[in-house]
Structure formats: structure tokens, C-alpha cells
Design a protein around this motif. Structure first.
Motif, PDB file in Angstrom:
ATOM      1  N   ASP A 284      70.180  -0.837  27.738  1.00  0.00           N
ATOM      2  CA  ASP A 284      70.264   0.605  27.507  1.00  0.00           C
ATOM      3  C   ASP A 284      70.448   1.313  28.847  1.00  0.00           C
ATOM      4  N   SER A 285      71.610   1.891  29.070  1.00  0.00           N
ATOM      5  CA  SER A 285      71.904   2.519  30.355  1.00  0.00           C
ATOM      6  C   SER A 285      71.062   3.759  30.602  1.00  0.00           C
ATOM      7  N   GLU A 286      70.542   4.389  29.552  1.00  0.00           N
ATOM      8  CA  GLU A 286      69.693   5.564  29.740  1.00  0.00           C
ATOM      9  C   GLU A 286      68.303   5.184  30.230  1.00  0.00           C
ATOM     10  N   VAL A 287      67.838   3.996  29.869  1.00  0.00           N
ATOM     11  CA  VAL A 287      66.504   3.544  30.277  1.00  0.00           C
ATOM     12  C   VAL A 287      66.556   2.850  31.633  1.00  0.00           C
ATOM     13  N   GLN A 288      67.715   2.344  32.042  1.00  0.00           N
ATOM     14  CA  GLN A 288      67.826   1.569  33.271  1.00  0.00           C
ATOM     15  C   GLN A 288      67.252   2.281  34.499  1.00  0.00           C
ATOM     16  N   PRO A 289      67.499   3.585  34.738  1.00  0.00           N
ATOM     17  CA  PRO A 289      66.942   4.233  35.935  1.00  0.00           C
ATOM     18  C   PRO A 289      65.420   4.243  35.983  1.00  0.00           C
ATOM     19  N   ARG A 290      64.758   4.056  34.833  1.00  0.00           N
ATOM     20  CA  ARG A 290      63.293   4.059  34.812  1.00  0.00           C
ATOM     21  C   ARG A 290      62.695   2.726  35.271  1.00  0.00           C
ATOM     22  N   LEU A 291      63.459   1.672  35.167  1.00  0.00           N
ATOM     23  CA  LEU A 291      62.891   0.337  35.369  1.00  0.00           C
ATOM     24  C   LEU A 291      62.567   0.089  36.832  1.00  0.00           C
ATOM     25  N   PRO A 292      61.409  -0.513  37.104  1.00  0.00           N
ATOM     26  CA  PRO A 292      60.985  -0.734  38.505  1.00  0.00           C
ATOM     27  C   PRO A 292      61.724  -1.898  39.146  1.00  0.00           C
ATOM     28  N   GLN A 293      62.084  -1.730  40.415  1.00  0.00           N
ATOM     29  CA  GLN A 293      62.672  -2.783  41.242  1.00  0.00           C
ATOM     30  C   GLN A 293      61.686  -3.040  42.382  1.00  0.00           C
ATOM     31  N   VAL A 294      61.104  -4.224  42.412  1.00  0.00           N
ATOM     32  CA  VAL A 294      59.969  -4.504  43.288  1.00  0.00           C
ATOM     33  C   VAL A 294      60.396  -5.476  44.390  1.00  0.00           C
ATOM     34  N   LEU A 295      60.018  -5.151  45.638  1.00  0.00           N
ATOM     35  CA  LEU A 295      60.236  -6.028  46.787  1.00  0.00           C
ATOM     36  C   LEU A 295      58.874  -6.512  47.275  1.00  0.00           C
ATOM     37  N   ILE A 296      58.666  -7.825  47.258  1.00  0.00           N
ATOM     38  CA  ILE A 296      57.382  -8.412  47.650  1.00  0.00           C
ATOM     39  C   ILE A 296      57.552  -9.073  49.015  1.00  0.00           C
ATOM     40  N   ASN A 316      62.290   4.426  41.847  1.00  0.00           N
ATOM     41  CA  ASN A 316      62.090   3.198  41.061  1.00  0.00           C
ATOM     42  C   ASN A 316      62.052   1.936  41.918  1.00  0.00           C
ATOM     43  N   VAL A 317      62.032   2.069  43.247  1.00  0.00           N
ATOM     44  CA  VAL A 317      61.940   0.922  44.151  1.00  0.00           C
ATOM     45  C   VAL A 317      60.556   0.901  44.795  1.00  0.00           C
ATOM     46  N   TYR A 318      59.886  -0.255  44.741  1.00  0.00           N
ATOM     47  CA  TYR A 318      58.502  -0.366  45.204  1.00  0.00           C
ATOM     48  C   TYR A 318      58.391  -1.512  46.219  1.00  0.00           C
ATOM     49  N   SER A 337      51.864  -3.773  34.277  1.00  0.00           N
ATOM     50  CA  SER A 337      51.292  -2.418  34.288  1.00  0.00           C
ATOM     51  C   SER A 337      52.290  -1.409  34.850  1.00  0.00           C
ATOM     52  N   LEU A 338      52.991  -1.791  35.926  1.00  0.00           N
ATOM     53  CA  LEU A 338      53.986  -0.907  36.518  1.00  0.00           C
ATOM     54  C   LEU A 338      55.133  -0.644  35.546  1.00  0.00           C
ATOM     55  N   LEU A 339      55.576  -1.681  34.837  1.00  0.00           N
ATOM     56  CA  LEU A 339      56.664  -1.521  33.875  1.00  0.00           C
ATOM     57  C   LEU A 339      56.249  -0.576  32.748  1.00  0.00           C
ATOM     58  N   ALA A 340      55.005  -0.733  32.251  1.00  0.00           N
ATOM     59  CA  ALA A 340      54.541   0.140  31.176  1.00  0.00           C
ATOM     60  C   ALA A 340      54.447   1.588  31.633  1.00  0.00           C
ATOM     61  N   SER A 341      53.931   1.827  32.830  1.00  0.00           N
ATOM     62  CA  SER A 341      53.828   3.196  33.332  1.00  0.00           C
ATOM     63  C   SER A 341      55.208   3.784  33.631  1.00  0.00           C
ATOM     64  N   SER A 342      56.159   2.954  34.077  1.00  0.00           N
ATOM     65  CA  SER A 342      57.505   3.447  34.348  1.00  0.00           C
ATOM     66  C   SER A 342      58.230   3.816  33.065  1.00  0.00           C
ATOM     67  N   PRO A 365      47.592 -17.339  29.997  1.00  0.00           N
ATOM     68  CA  PRO A 365      46.983 -16.571  28.911  1.00  0.00           C
ATOM     69  C   PRO A 365      46.666 -15.119  29.293  1.00  0.00           C
ATOM     70  N   THR A 366      46.267 -14.888  30.544  1.00  0.00           N
ATOM     71  CA  THR A 366      45.955 -13.513  30.943  1.00  0.00           C
ATOM     72  C   THR A 366      47.206 -12.635  30.979  1.00  0.00           C
ATOM     73  N   ILE A 367      48.365 -13.236  31.285  1.00  0.00           N
ATOM     74  CA  ILE A 367      49.614 -12.467  31.288  1.00  0.00           C
ATOM     75  C   ILE A 367      49.999 -12.075  29.870  1.00  0.00           C
ATOM     76  N   LEU A 368      49.866 -13.008  28.949  1.00  0.00           N
ATOM     77  CA  LEU A 368      50.185 -12.699  27.551  1.00  0.00           C
ATOM     78  C   LEU A 368      49.260 -11.614  27.009  1.00  0.00           C
ATOM     79  N   ALA A 369      47.981 -11.731  27.314  1.00  0.00           N
ATOM     80  CA  ALA A 369      47.032 -10.729  26.830  1.00  0.00           C
ATOM     81  C   ALA A 369      47.302  -9.358  27.451  1.00  0.00           C
ATOM     82  N   HIS A 370      47.619  -9.323  28.735  1.00  0.00           N
ATOM     83  CA  HIS A 370      47.878  -8.052  29.399  1.00  0.00           C
ATOM     84  C   HIS A 370      49.169  -7.414  28.881  1.00  0.00           C
ATOM     85  N   ALA A 371      50.191  -8.223  28.601  1.00  0.00           N
ATOM     86  CA  ALA A 371      51.431  -7.687  28.036  1.00  0.00           C
ATOM     87  C   ALA A 371      51.181  -7.070  26.671  1.00  0.00           C
TER      88      ALA A 371
END
Length: 492
Positions: A284-296, A316-318, A337-342, A365-371
């Protein structure tokens, strides 16, 4: 010899004259492009017996499966459409009383003779049998036997036909073994079939089964979306970015006139220094600008000074400063969490499905539960198949890294002594993201089979999996055994 030569020349002249006459008639439009007129009584009987199925009757009008029919050229799309339109208009123009009379008995209604009615019924039976043989050969891998063909032909006799005519056709099909073989030989000759064996093909490879399991799982996830919440597919994947890009091909002086030594100047620490980029795209091109791009990056790369003074990052860059630049279970929970808030209100408006590969850092399991707490459903791409099925791998990373290398080279050409600071390097990364990410990624998800129930799968993917086209995917959730093919073998 002179007489034989004269006869041969005469035959040649006659053949040329016939060819010229046919061309002239064809130019005048006086040659029918089909073997039976759409207004013929046989076509009317077929329309009644098939309940107005113009496609089947058009095959009859074209001469498909006719006995000793002359060869004609295949109809163009325009001619086929015209033929279908003529058949449909003919059926619509027939009064209901006439249709009822034909349905009761076309012979007594005076529409056709009994021989013509029996020929129509036999053709309809053979047309149905031909389609069934094609299905058995292609989908089931079965070459039907004589008994199977006879049983199927008997069941294909239209029950709408008068019992008298049904009985005559039935008796001709269920005769002696010799008569059945003779009928089947003529049937194969008329419909372009042969008596033989199917080539033995290998069973589905592991990659085929994995792809089918993934397609079934993603289809079931999309089908589970409520009507008020259309599915939103998101793909996240990691890739590494090096601090100093070496080995780029370009123009190099062979013999420098000033005697200077040619070469790149880069410390070993920069050539071995990498960060992780968590890329996120959606169809969805309308949602794309909201998505986080993360540099670790680790603490040496992203120092406290850099973290406090970087002010040119898009919203949207972190930058994440961690002990290690690798992704982990903890960072995945932080990313969710960042994706949900974004996404914000999009979580309530759309049925969010996050597609990940089966890297160890994604499975816990913690990732599945948190998602689940974040309102995000997780679906996983089969092991060792990310190059074919992951949109980030198939469409994003190659384009992004090519842009990154070009921007890095341009910035390096303008820098002092050919050295980039961390700030300059981050500017190169951000400019590359801004150049590549604002795009429509719908084709990436469709080509990898995540959208449209695999109706738009790329030909390249089908070729890699050994498919002529995308196969039919079972409905519903995959079984536990099927779903286990998605994950690595040693994973519980």
C-alpha cells in the motif's frame, strides 16, 4: 512420358486455379469462418442441452471434434467474440415455448432429425470427455483406461435429452469390448488424443512443497481479515551496510604522469565496520511513508555525540545504538512496538500481517506474544527461499544498494582526502533511502505470491520452482506437517 508430364502439368494448373478461387472468395468474405452456422438446428439443440453455454456451442460451430471435417484456420479473437455474440442472440431470441419443445424432444418438435439429435448428443459427450481427459492428464497425472473413459462417457450423457435418444447413445457406448475400442480409436483421432503413457515426473521437491505451504498460509491469513479491515501485508528484512565500500568498478589511469601512487585509502576498521538496516515495505503506497526504517549500529559506530547531534533524519528513519549491530530477540520486540506506534490508526483500519523470514532472531515465543499484543499477525517465509519469496530480497535490496554505492562514490569524490565522516556516511544512507523507498511495492508482493492468491506470480519464480504456471493452492490453514516445512529442520 510426354503424356504423363502433360497430366502432371494439368494437375498443377488445376491446383493453382483452386487456390486462386479460394483466395478470391476469402477476400469477398464468402467463405464461412466456422463449419456450422450459429443459426443451424444443431446449434439450437446444443444451446438448449447446455443451458445456453455459448462457449461449448462455439467449439461445435468451429468444428472441434468433427469427423472428417476439412481443415480451417483458427478463429481470431474478434471472430470468436462475434460467434459467441451470434449464439447468445440466437438463444435469447427463441421463444420459451420453443425452448421447452426442444428440451422435451427436438425430433418431434421438428427442429432436427433423429440422426442429427443423436450426433449432437454424442458430440456433447465427447466434448465433456475430452475436457475430463485433459484434467486427468495435467492435474492428476492419470492416463485414463478404456473402462474409465466408457464410464465417464456414460455419465456425461445429458439427462435433459429424451430417454429414447439417451438409450440409443448409451447402447452404442456400452457395447462389446471390440466396439468400445473402435469408438475410442475414432474419438482419439477426432480430438487429437493418442494411446500412450504419461512421462514420469519427479515428485514435488522440498522447495515446491515449502512454497505451497507458504502460499496456503498467507492466503488463509488474508482470508481471515474481516470485511471492514482489508489485509495489509508488510515485509521486514535485514541487510548489512558497510562503512567503506571497496572494489567499485570505474575509470582508472593506467600510467599516472605525476608519479602518484593510485589506490583507495581506507583503514581496516572502516572496511570491516557494518551496521544492520531493518527495511520495511508494504504493497500500500499510502501506508509506506509511515513504516519505520531502522539503522542498528554498535556503540563505537553510533557514539553518544552522534546520537545527540543527528538532526537531518526523516521522521520514519531511526538510529538504534546498541552493544552489537546485529538484530536480536530484544530488538525485534522493540521493532514491533515501533511498527505498531508508527501505524497508529492503521492498526484499527487494516488487518496487519507482517511477513518475516525464519532467522533465529525472528522466532521466539516472546516475539509471537508481543506481536499479538500489538495487533500484528506474523507469517514466515520458508527457509532458504527468501531470495525467491521475500519482497525485500527480490525488489528492494539490489536497487537500494546500487543507489547507496553511487551516492557514496559521489560523496567521496567531493570529500577532503576521500574520507567520509560518520555524519556524511549517514547522509548518504538517508539520501539513498529517500531515493528508493517512495515507490509502489505492489508488484513486489504480487510477483512473490503474497498477493492476489498467486494469480500474478512472476514467471521467473515459476521457472525456478519448475512450474509451468502457479498451481492451485489448497484453501484453509495448512496442517501442522505442512506448516513445519516452512521452518528449519532442526527447529522444534
Amino acid at each position: 512420358m510426354s503424356l504423363q508430364r502433360a497430366r502432371a502439368e494439368l494437375d498443377d494448373v488445376r491446383a493453382r486455379l483452386r487456390a486462386i478461387q479460394k483466395r478470391l472468395l476469402r477476400r469477398k468474405g464468402e467463405v464461412n469462418k466456422w463449419r456450422s452456422s450459429p443459426a443451424s438446428p444443431c446449434c439450437l439443440v446444443l444451446l438448449v442441452y447446455t443451458r445456453g453455454n455459448a462457449e461449448v456451442v462455439a467449439n461445435f460451430a468451429q468444428g472441434l471434434g468433427w469427423r472428417r471435417a476439412p481443415r480451417v484456420a483458427a478463429l481470431t479473437t474478434e471472430d470468436r467474440s462475434k460467434l459467441l455474440a451470434d449464439l447468445e442472440s440466437q438463444f435469447d431470441s427463441v421463444p420459451l415455448a420453443s425452448i421447452a419443445a426442444v428440451q422435451e424432444d427436438p425430433v418431434r418438435a421438428g427442429v432436427c432429425s433423429e440422426g442429427e439429435a443423436i450426433s449432437v448428443i454424442r458430440w456433447l459427450v465427447e466434448h465433456s470427455l475430452f475436457g475430463w481427459v485433459q484434467e486427468q492428464n495435467s492435474l492428476r497425472g492419470v492416463a485414463p483406461s478404456r473402462r474409465q473413459l466408457v464410464d465417464k462417457a456414460l455419465s456425461a450423457i445429458p439427462v435433459i435429452a429424451p430417454e429414447r435418444l439417451q438409450q440409443r447413445v448409451r447402447s452404442s457406448l456400452s457395447g462389446s469390448l471390440r466396439s468400445q475400442r473402435k469408438w475410442l480409436a475414432k474419438f482419439r483421432l477426432r480430438w487429437g488424443l493418442r494411446l500412450g503413457k504419461l512421462r514420469i515426473q519427479n515428485h514435488l521437491s522440498v522447495s515446491d512443497k515449502q512454497a505451497l505451504a507458504y502460499f496456503q498460509w498467507i492466503n488463509a491469513a488474508s482470508a481471515a481479515a474481516p470485511a471492514c479491515q482489508p489485509p495489509l501485508l508488510i515485509n521486514m528484512d535485514e541487510t548489512s551496510l558497510v562503512r567503506h565500500v571497496s572494489g567499485l568498478i570505474g575509470t582508472v589511469v593506467k600510467n599516472p604522469s605525476n608519479g602518484c601512487q593510485l589506490g583507495e585509502v581506507a583503514p581496516l576498521c572502516d572496511r570491516r565496520s557494518y551496521i544492520t538496516y531493518l527495511a520495511t515495505i508494504t504493497h500500500d503506497s499510502e501506508v509506506q511513508p509511515r513504516l519505520p526504517q531502522v539503522l542498528i549500529g554498535n556503540e563505537r559506530q553510533f557514539t553518544a555525540t552522534i546520537m545527540n547531534s543527528v538532526d537531518f533524519l526523516p521522521s520514519n528513519v531511526y538510529l538504534w545504538r546498541c552493544k552489537s549491530a546485529w538484530n536480536s530477540h530484544m530488538l525485534m520486540r522493540r521493532y514491533l512496538s515501533l511498527l505498531a506506534s508508527s501505524l497508529g490508526s492503521v492498526l484499527k483500519e487494516r488487518y496487519v500481517i507482517l511477513i518475516l523470514d525464519v532467522a533465529r532472531c525472528h522466532l521466539h515465543p516472546t516475539i509471537l506474544a508481543h506481536a499479538k499484543r500489538c495487533g500484528i499477525r506474523l507469517r514466515f517465509i520458508p527457509a532458504l527461499m527468501t531470495a525467491e519469496l521475500q519482497p525485500c530480497d527480490t525488489h528492494l535490496f539490489a536497487r537500494f544498494k546500487a543507489t547507496f554505492r553511487e551516492h557514496w562514490r559521489r560523496q567521496k569524490a567531493l570529500s577532503i582526502a576521500g574520507s567520509l565522516s560518520t555524519f556524511q556516511w549517514l547522509e548518504v544512507v538517508v539520501s539513498s533511502l529517500q531515493a528508493v523507498l517512495p515507490a509502489d511495492w505492489d508488484a513486489a508482493f504480487a510477483a512473490s505470491g503474497a498477493l492476489a492468491e498467486q494469480t500474478r506470480v512472476a514467471d521467473v519464480l515459476c521457472a525456478k520452482l519448475g512450474w509451468a504456471s502457479a498451481p492451485l493452492v489448497p484453501e484453509g490453514l495448512p496442517t501442522v506437517e505442512t506448516a513445519s516445512l516452512v521452518f528449519p529442520k532442526k527447529m522444534k
